[in-house]
Scaffold this motif. Structure first.
Motif, PDB file in Angstrom:
ATOM      1  N   ASP A 119      11.267  73.916  17.184  1.00 23.65           N
ATOM      2  CA  ASP A 119      12.102  73.080  18.422  1.00 23.65           C
ATOM      3  C   ASP A 119      11.443  74.007  19.093  1.00 23.65           C
ATOM      4  O   ASP A 119      12.075  74.908  20.175  1.00 23.65           O
ATOM      5  CB  ASP A 119      12.465  72.381  18.400  1.00 23.65           C
ATOM      6  CG  ASP A 119      12.592  71.429  19.685  1.00 23.65           C
ATOM      7  OD1 ASP A 119      11.706  71.167  20.203  1.00 23.65           O
ATOM      8  OD2 ASP A 119      14.007  70.618  19.232  1.00 23.65           O
ATOM      9  N   LYS A 120      10.066  73.917  19.391  1.00 27.35           N
ATOM     10  CA  LYS A 120       9.302  75.847  20.419  1.00 27.35           C
ATOM     11  C   LYS A 120       9.808  75.308  21.698  1.00 27.35           C
ATOM     12  O   LYS A 120      10.268  75.730  22.271  1.00 27.35           O
ATOM     13  CB  LYS A 120       7.987  75.799  20.095  1.00 27.35           C
ATOM     14  CG  LYS A 120       7.588  76.040  18.517  1.00 27.35           C
ATOM     15  CD  LYS A 120       6.447  76.357  18.041  1.00 27.35           C
ATOM     16  CE  LYS A 120       6.055  77.555  17.447  1.00 27.35           C
ATOM     17  NZ  LYS A 120       4.811  77.881  16.698  1.00 27.35           N
ATOM     18  N   GLN A 121       9.587  73.601  21.896  1.00 27.15           N
ATOM     19  CA  GLN A 121       9.505  72.911  23.490  1.00 27.15           C
ATOM     20  C   GLN A 121      10.854  73.682  24.317  1.00 27.15           C
ATOM     21  O   GLN A 121      11.546  73.957  25.112  1.00 27.15           O
ATOM     22  CB  GLN A 121       9.184  71.602  23.531  1.00 27.15           C
ATOM     23  CG  GLN A 121       9.060  71.549  24.897  1.00 27.15           C
ATOM     24  CD  GLN A 121       8.915  69.757  25.213  1.00 27.15           C
ATOM     25  OE1 GLN A 121       8.070  70.113  23.691  1.00 27.15           O
ATOM     26  NE2 GLN A 121       8.862  68.862  26.336  1.00 27.15           N
ATOM     27  N   ALA A 122      12.117  73.148  23.100  1.00 28.15           N
ATOM     28  CA  ALA A 122      13.461  73.245  23.140  1.00 28.15           C
ATOM     29  C   ALA A 122      13.623  74.955  23.567  1.00 28.15           C
ATOM     30  O   ALA A 122      14.690  75.036  24.362  1.00 28.15           O
ATOM     31  CB  ALA A 122      14.509  72.175  22.019  1.00 28.15           C
ATOM     32  N   ALA A 123      13.475  74.995  22.824  1.00 30.05           N
ATOM     33  CA  ALA A 123      13.556  77.334  22.580  1.00 30.05           C
ATOM     34  C   ALA A 123      13.178  77.537  23.824  1.00 30.05           C
ATOM     35  O   ALA A 123      13.686  78.167  24.187  1.00 30.05           O
ATOM     36  CB  ALA A 123      12.963  77.476  21.093  1.00 30.05           C
ATOM     37  N   ALA A 124      11.893  77.064  24.300  1.00 27.97           N
ATOM     38  CA  ALA A 124      11.143  77.908  25.445  1.00 27.97           C
ATOM     39  C   ALA A 124      12.007  76.786  26.845  1.00 27.97           C
ATOM     40  O   ALA A 124      12.708  78.330  27.693  1.00 27.97           O
ATOM     41  CB  ALA A 124      10.081  77.364  26.027  1.00 27.97           C
ATOM     42  N   LYS A 125      12.949  76.427  26.946  1.00 25.17           N
ATOM     43  CA  LYS A 125      13.547  75.979  27.756  1.00 25.17           C
ATOM     44  C   LYS A 125      14.613  76.514  27.626  1.00 25.17           C
ATOM     45  O   LYS A 125      14.966  77.100  29.410  1.00 25.17           O
ATOM     46  CB  LYS A 125      13.799  74.632  27.745  1.00 25.17           C
ATOM     47  CG  LYS A 125      14.701  73.490  28.519  1.00 25.17           C
ATOM     48  CD  LYS A 125      15.493  72.162  28.563  1.00 25.17           C
ATOM     49  CE  LYS A 125      15.303  71.216  29.590  1.00 25.17           C
ATOM     50  NZ  LYS A 125      16.109  70.110  29.889  1.00 25.17           N
ATOM     51  N   VAL A 126      15.711  76.801  27.142  1.00 28.78           N
ATOM     52  CA  VAL A 126      16.730  77.539  26.402  1.00 28.78           C
ATOM     53  C   VAL A 126      16.427  79.058  27.073  1.00 28.78           C
ATOM     54  O   VAL A 126      16.973  79.498  27.554  1.00 28.78           O
ATOM     55  CB  VAL A 126      16.855  77.807  25.881  1.00 28.78           C
ATOM     56  CG1 VAL A 126      18.297  79.006  25.318  1.00 28.78           C
ATOM     57  CG2 VAL A 126      18.034  76.406  24.586  1.00 28.78           C
ATOM     58  N   LEU A 127      14.982  79.658  26.789  1.00 25.73           N
ATOM     59  CA  LEU A 127      15.139  80.884  26.780  1.00 25.73           C
ATOM     60  C   LEU A 127      14.760  81.254  28.525  1.00 25.73           C
ATOM     61  O   LEU A 127      14.581  82.461  29.007  1.00 25.73           O
ATOM     62  CB  LEU A 127      13.313  81.056  26.159  1.00 25.73           C
ATOM     63  CG  LEU A 127      13.737  81.584  24.960  1.00 25.73           C
ATOM     64  CD1 LEU A 127      12.518  81.389  23.776  1.00 25.73           C
ATOM     65  CD2 LEU A 127      14.665  83.190  24.821  1.00 25.73           C
ATOM     66  N   LEU A 128      14.055  80.353  28.937  1.00 30.97           N
ATOM     67  CA  LEU A 128      13.631  80.471  30.524  1.00 30.97           C
ATOM     68  C   LEU A 128      15.256  80.939  31.292  1.00 30.97           C
ATOM     69  O   LEU A 128      15.306  81.151  32.368  1.00 30.97           O
ATOM     70  CB  LEU A 128      12.981  79.468  31.023  1.00 30.97           C
ATOM     71  CG  LEU A 128      11.344  78.941  30.369  1.00 30.97           C
ATOM     72  CD1 LEU A 128      10.509  77.906  31.405  1.00 30.97           C
ATOM     73  CD2 LEU A 128      10.722  80.575  31.143  1.00 30.97           C
ATOM     74  N   ARG A 129      16.229  79.685  30.666  1.00 28.02           N
ATOM     75  CA  ARG A 129      17.115  79.343  30.738  1.00 28.02           C
ATOM     76  C   ARG A 129      17.960  81.613  30.866  1.00 28.02           C
ATOM     77  O   ARG A 129      18.296  82.140  31.838  1.00 28.02           O
ATOM     78  CB  ARG A 129      17.993  78.657  31.067  1.00 28.02           C
ATOM     79  CG  ARG A 129      19.658  78.646  31.411  1.00 28.02           C
ATOM     80  CD  ARG A 129      19.664  78.160  33.240  1.00 28.02           C
ATOM     81  NE  ARG A 129      20.913  78.161  33.743  1.00 28.02           N
ATOM     82  CZ  ARG A 129      21.341  78.989  34.551  1.00 28.02           C
ATOM     83  NH1 ARG A 129      20.921  79.452  35.915  1.00 28.02           N
ATOM     84  NH2 ARG A 129      22.313  78.955  35.264  1.00 28.02           N
TER      85      ARG A 129
END
Length: 522
Positions: free
Chosen positions: A384-394
């Protein structure tokens, strides 16, 4: 009056005892009993006796009984006998003449043959009294053995069988001990083994029903008893037969009695296995948390019940699935892999999703490193790269110095520009801009600002400025004046505007293109 009643009771009792002893008296004076006591014959010489039995030969002087070694001589009047006579009763006494023992007959009476006697005695029996049947059976059995009479042997078996039936019917309350004793009697009388099996089976069923009423009952003694009487019950069947098994367990006694020996052995396997299963399931933990342990025990002791093995394995899998938030990472990975192996792909993925979501909910609001680890699992476990990106940005917002967060974002196609991350689509647009492409290729094109030109060519050799028609112009000259190699004209209409390239002469230069990894310029 009381004396008369007492006398009457005694008389009735005496008659009853005499009636029961009819058969036994006949056995006492039988030839087989007489022959069995031959070591006492010397002491019985001259003692009056009454004997009865089957005759083998006779003439005007004597007769012989079958299976008796001594002759019997007439001491008085010779009786009239013919070939129709099979059994006789004689009176007389033993004597010794010329050194040998013989019997002198003083009286003789024709008797019914053994089959006639059996039928007569059978007609007198109280059908509900097992003792009378057993007594008649003993007489017929002893007689049949002595004379090797198969027909009489069958009659003895019939009497014993009726005695067992009468004794069974007398059991007001069926108790296992009584049934086991009755089964032993069947064996003792050499009756059909099926009857013994039915009685043993009924006793075992009663014991099982009693055990089921006890919450902490020990089934081991019952299992041992089953194997004592039905040793093949421990041997697994090649495969389960649910219909046969379920029908039997619903109506054990009737189904067992209706079955032949081969089927009875299968039924006893179902019975044994049911008790074993009950013992195993007593160890089942709440919710099925030890389902695999239970399944392993079933596979070992009741291997034909493959559906139960699957059932209890699935029970633990479901239990673990519902508490996935409590499980360590490796356990979760193994659980997901097990679902995958069983063809439950959606559940395998959902296991990982639920576990990761439970971790996300537990994260501290300021935990950057925890978010990086969470994002890595989102990528590696669920893709789930989309969810991962969201978490990483935070995570990067919380800690802009996090190298791992930056690295993972870059791998996901993000690009950092002026303290802001461009998503993959924005990066594509950024990289497709013609001015930026020219910069990467080391080329000056129209529309570039001064900084961009410097990025490609560096500072000019000379700069000339002019105003014409309200426009502000600059000429950037690269190279010696005498041999101008490149002149770039930049212009703007208003002071607020930025100077941009409007004309290039000899714009093709030999400067090498910038490497792809260089930061883009605004």
């Amino acid at each position: 009056m009381k004396k008369s009643e007492t006398y009457l009771r005694c008389l009735i009792l005496l008659l009853a005892v005499l009636g029961l002893q009819t058969v036994s008296r006949a056995a006492d004076r039988s030839i087989q009993n007489f022959v069995s006591q031959r070591e006492k014959w010397d002491k019985l010489i001259g003692v009056p006796q009454t004997l009865e039995g089957r005759i083998s030969t006779f003439n005007s002087l004597s007769l012989r009984f079958r299976n008796c070694p001594i002759p019997f001589y007439y001491a008085g009047k010779t009786p009239k006998l013919d070939n129709s006579v099979q059994n006789v009763e004689i009176t007389g006494q033993l004597a010794r003449e010329n050194g040998r023992i013989l019997f002198k007959i003083t009286g003789l009476k024709k008797m019914p043959d053994d089959m006639e006697y059996f039928v007569t005695e059978e007609s007198k029996i109280d059908l509900t009294d097992p003792r009378e049947w057993y007594s008649l059976g003993d007489w017929a059995s002893n007689r049949a053995e002595f004379y090797n009479d198969d027909e009489l042997k069958k009659k003895a078996q019939d009497a014993y069988r009726k005695g067992v039936k009468a004794e069974y019917n007398q059991l007001i309350v069926k108790q296992p001990e009584a049934l086991f004793k009755l089964a032993d009697r069947v064996h003792e009388y050499k009756l059909n083994p099926q009857l013994s099996r039915e009685l043993q089976h009924e006793a075992l069923v009663l014991e099982w029903k009693e055990l089921q009423k006890q919450p902490k009952a020990d089934e081991k003694p019952l299992l041992s008893q089953i194997l004592k009487f039905f040793p093949t019950a421990k041997t697994p069947q090649d495969k389960d037969n649910p219909q046969e098994r379920e029908q039997y367990l619903k109506n054990q006694l009737e189904i067992f009695q209706q079955s032949d020996e081969a089927k009875q052995n299968r039924l006893m396997r179902w019975f044994y296995a049911e008790i074993v299963l009950d013992r195993i399931l007593k160890n089942l933990a709440k919710g099925g948390s030890n389902g695999f342990e239970i399944a392993a025990a079933i596979a070992k002791e009741i291997p034909e019940r493959t559906e139960l093995v699957q059932q209890y394995q699935n029970m633990q899998l479901d239990f673990d699935f519902n508490r996935v938030a409590e499980l360590p990472r490796q356990y979760v990975l193994d659980l997901s892999q097990e679902f995958q192996r069983r063809g439950k792909k959606d559940k395998a993925k959902q296991t990982l999703v639920n576990w990761i979501e439970s971790r996300r909910k537990k994260l501290d609001p300021n935990d950057a490193d925890g978010r990086v680890r969470l994002a890595r699992d989102l990528i590696e476990l669920t893709d789930d790269k989309q969810a991962a990106a969201k978490v990483l940005l935070r995570a990067w917002e919380l800690n802009p110095k996090s190298a791992e967060a930056s690295l993972l974002l870059a791998r996901l196609g993000f690009m950092l520009q002026k303290d802001q991350w461009l998503n993959p689509e924005e990066v594509k647009e950024f990289r497709d801009d013609p001015i930026r492409k020219a910069i990467r290729n080391g080329t000056v094109v129209a529309g570039m600002n001064r900084d961009q030109v410097k990025k490609v060519l560096g500072a000019p050799t000379q700069i000339g400025r002019s105003i014409s028609g309200g426009k502000i112009n600059e000429l950037w000259i690269y190279g010696e004046t005498s041999s101008q190699s490149l002149v770039i004209q930049l212009a703007r209409k208003r002071r607020s505007d930025e100077l941009t390239v409007v004309r290039i002469r000899n714009a093709q230069i030999s400067a090498a293109p910038l490497p792809e990894a260089a930061d883009p310029v605004e």
